[in-house]
Design a protein around this motif. Structure first.
Motif, short mmCIF file in Angstrom:
data_model
loop_
_atom_site.label_atom_id
_atom_site.label_comp_id
_atom_site.label_asym_id
_atom_site.label_seq_id
_atom_site.Cartn_x
_atom_site.Cartn_y
_atom_site.Cartn_z
N ASP A 131 0.81 -1.22 0.00
CA ASP A 131 0.00 0.00 0.00
C ASP A 131 0.85 1.27 0.00
N LEU A 132 1.92 1.27 0.78
CA LEU A 132 2.74 2.47 0.91
C LEU A 132 4.03 2.41 0.10
N GLY A 133 4.29 1.27 -0.52
CA GLY A 133 5.51 1.14 -1.31
C GLY A 133 6.77 1.18 -0.47
N LEU A 134 6.72 0.61 0.72
CA LEU A 134 7.86 0.65 1.63
C LEU A 134 8.86 -0.46 1.31
N GLY A 135 10.10 -0.27 1.74
CA GLY A 135 11.08 -1.33 1.72
C GLY A 135 11.04 -2.07 3.04
N LEU A 136 11.74 -3.21 3.11
CA LEU A 136 11.75 -3.99 4.34
C LEU A 136 12.38 -3.21 5.50
N GLY A 137 13.39 -2.41 5.16
CA GLY A 137 14.03 -1.62 6.21
C GLY A 137 13.08 -0.61 6.83
N GLU A 138 12.32 0.07 5.98
CA GLU A 138 11.34 1.05 6.49
C GLU A 138 10.25 0.36 7.30
N ALA A 139 9.77 -0.79 6.81
CA ALA A 139 8.75 -1.53 7.53
C ALA A 139 9.29 -2.02 8.87
N GLY A 140 10.56 -2.40 8.89
CA GLY A 140 11.16 -2.88 10.13
C GLY A 140 11.15 -1.83 11.22
N TRP A 141 11.31 -0.56 10.83
CA TRP A 141 11.31 0.51 11.82
C TRP A 141 9.95 0.67 12.49
N LEU A 142 8.88 0.29 11.80
CA LEU A 142 7.55 0.40 12.38
C LEU A 142 7.38 -0.54 13.57
N THR A 143 8.15 -1.62 13.59
CA THR A 143 8.18 -2.52 14.74
C THR A 143 9.31 -2.17 15.69
N GLY A 144 10.49 -1.89 15.13
CA GLY A 144 11.68 -1.67 15.95
C GLY A 144 11.62 -0.41 16.79
N ALA A 169 -5.21 6.95 9.95
CA ALA A 169 -5.54 8.04 9.01
C ALA A 169 -4.30 8.64 8.35
N ALA A 170 -3.12 8.08 8.65
CA ALA A 170 -1.87 8.66 8.14
C ALA A 170 -1.80 8.58 6.62
N PRO A 171 -1.50 9.69 5.95
CA PRO A 171 -1.42 9.68 4.49
C PRO A 171 -0.04 9.28 3.96
N SER A 172 0.96 9.20 4.85
CA SER A 172 2.32 8.92 4.38
C SER A 172 3.11 8.17 5.46
N TYR A 173 4.24 7.62 5.03
CA TYR A 173 5.08 6.84 5.95
C TYR A 173 5.61 7.66 7.12
N PRO A 174 6.14 8.88 6.91
CA PRO A 174 6.67 9.64 8.06
C PRO A 174 5.63 9.86 9.16
N ILE A 175 4.38 10.15 8.76
CA ILE A 175 3.33 10.37 9.76
C ILE A 175 2.98 9.06 10.45
#
Length: 390
Positions: free
Chosen positions: A34-47, A89-95
């Protein structure tokens, strides 16, 4: 309100908090698409949760000691509900990442508030059982997240639902947790000397080290368990997730067993030593591939179930190292900082040595950590026999 009902409600709040930790991991495929993230970016959402726990455990404990466990619990649940809604409701990865940071703040506040409330509500053997129940929050919450995640069509729906659970938990806690459930109102200046003594004592740092070593061993396996099962058992991604959820959930059986054994006078150091040895030997069998595939999974269950004795025993020992009951949340905060350190080091260490030397090297990491955990438990023996905080 009966004390037993309040204890179960506090556990439910912890499970809701842990579900927020696990939801990003199971929702990773949807987030990537959905957001076009890489594994590293997705990992930060947990880490980001582990980073915040590492930095904020003790400060959160100080907050709980100053304003009381009940207010801290309500604050944590409120922050988590609002942050979850903002993330949905976040429209982007940084939010979204910023909302996860706020969820992590709520998580840290909840996990130090829960033990503070239990410390005031329970005594003696009931306290040990209450703390063992509390230590079930993480495996139960993670397992529920793993099982519930695939039921949602979008990650936003999962976020909205988890935020709603946090809001409902806050309302129930407001209505059911008694006003006098924990100490509070002490000025930070009044506590500063006691906190310095707590930080410089032998018991509290050793409890934190023991929890760090346990978390290192646990996350060394569970961060890579789906991949390991797919390689060793040749199962699909979905089935690997279900098996991993089962292995995570069974950790709660060790938590409950610890409460039962502690209530009957079992030695705390002995429990930690035995559980550490079982984790170390099981880890060697798992990572070195010494047994057939199905037996490897049974070793994972043994690793998780018996390992659950360690966090329950260490958390139930927090009142033994605190100078008085008001400092229990500070001690718990320090212990959770150790847990977060292990949660960070486990995946990083095992990922590095496995890439360089293969799965067998991960077994060596677990075995060495188990030896260090045994040594830490023996050093803690004098603190385990100390009188409880009052």
């Amino acid at each position: 309100m009966r004390i037993g009902v309040v204890v179960w409600l506090i556990l439910a709040c912890g499970v809701v908090a842990a579900l927020h930790v696990g939801k990003a991991a199971i929702a990773t495929p949807m987030l990537l698409a959905d957001l076009g993230l890489g594994l590293g970016e997705a990992g930060w959402l947990t880490g980001i949760f582990a980073v915040l726990g590492l930095l904020g455990g003790a400060p959160a404990g100080v907050v709980a000691a100053a304003i009381g466990g009940r207010r801290t619990l309500l604050l944590g649940l409120g922050v988590m509900a609002l942050a979850g809604a903002a993330g949905a409701a976040a429209p982007s990865y940084p939010i979204l990442l910023a909302s996860r940071l706020l969820e992590g703040l709520g998580f840290v506040l909840i996990i130090v508030a829960g033990p503070a409330i239990l410390e005031r509500l329970t005594t003696g053997a009931r306290r040990d059982m209450a703390f063992s129940l509390w230590s079930c929050f993480m495996p139960c919450g993670m397992a529920i997240a793993m099982l519930a995640g695939p039921l949602f069509q979008t990650w936003q729906a999962f976020w909205w639902s988890s935020a709603g659970l946090a809001a409902v938990s806050a309302v129930l806690a407001l209505c059911c947790v008694p006003q006098g459930a924990s100490l509070g109102g002490r000025a930070l200046g009044q506590m500063s000397g006691d906190i310095r003594c707590l930080l410089s004592s032998r018991g509290t740092p050793l409890l934190a080290i023991g929890f760090a070593l346990y978390s290192l061993m646990f996350f060394a396996l569970f961060s890579f368990l789906p991949v390991l099962l797919m390689e060793r058992m040749d199962v699909s991604y979905r089935h690997a997730g279900l098996l991993s959820a089962l292995a995570s959930a069974i950790n709660a059986s060790g938590n409950l067993a610890a409460g039962y054994l502690l209530a009957r006078g079992a030695g705390r150091a002995s429990l930690v030593v035995i559980a550490s040895c079982v984790m170390g030997v099981s880890g060697i069998g798992i990572f070195f591939g010494l047994v057939p595939a199905f037996l490897t999974f049974l070793l994972c269950l043994l690793f998780s179930a018996v390992g659950g004795v360690i966090p329950a025993t260490l958390l139930a020992s927090a009142p033994l190292v605190a100078r008085d009951a008001a400092l229990v949340p500070v001690a718990v905060g320090l212990i959770m900082q150790g847990s977060s350190l292990g949660q960070l080091l486990g995946p990083v260490t095992v990922g590095g040595v496995t890439a360089a030397f293969g799965w067998g090297a991960a077994g060596a990491v677990v075995a060495l950590s188990a030896v260090a955990a045994c040594a830490t438990a023996l050093l803690l023996s004098p603190a385990f026999s100390a009188p409880r905080a009052t």
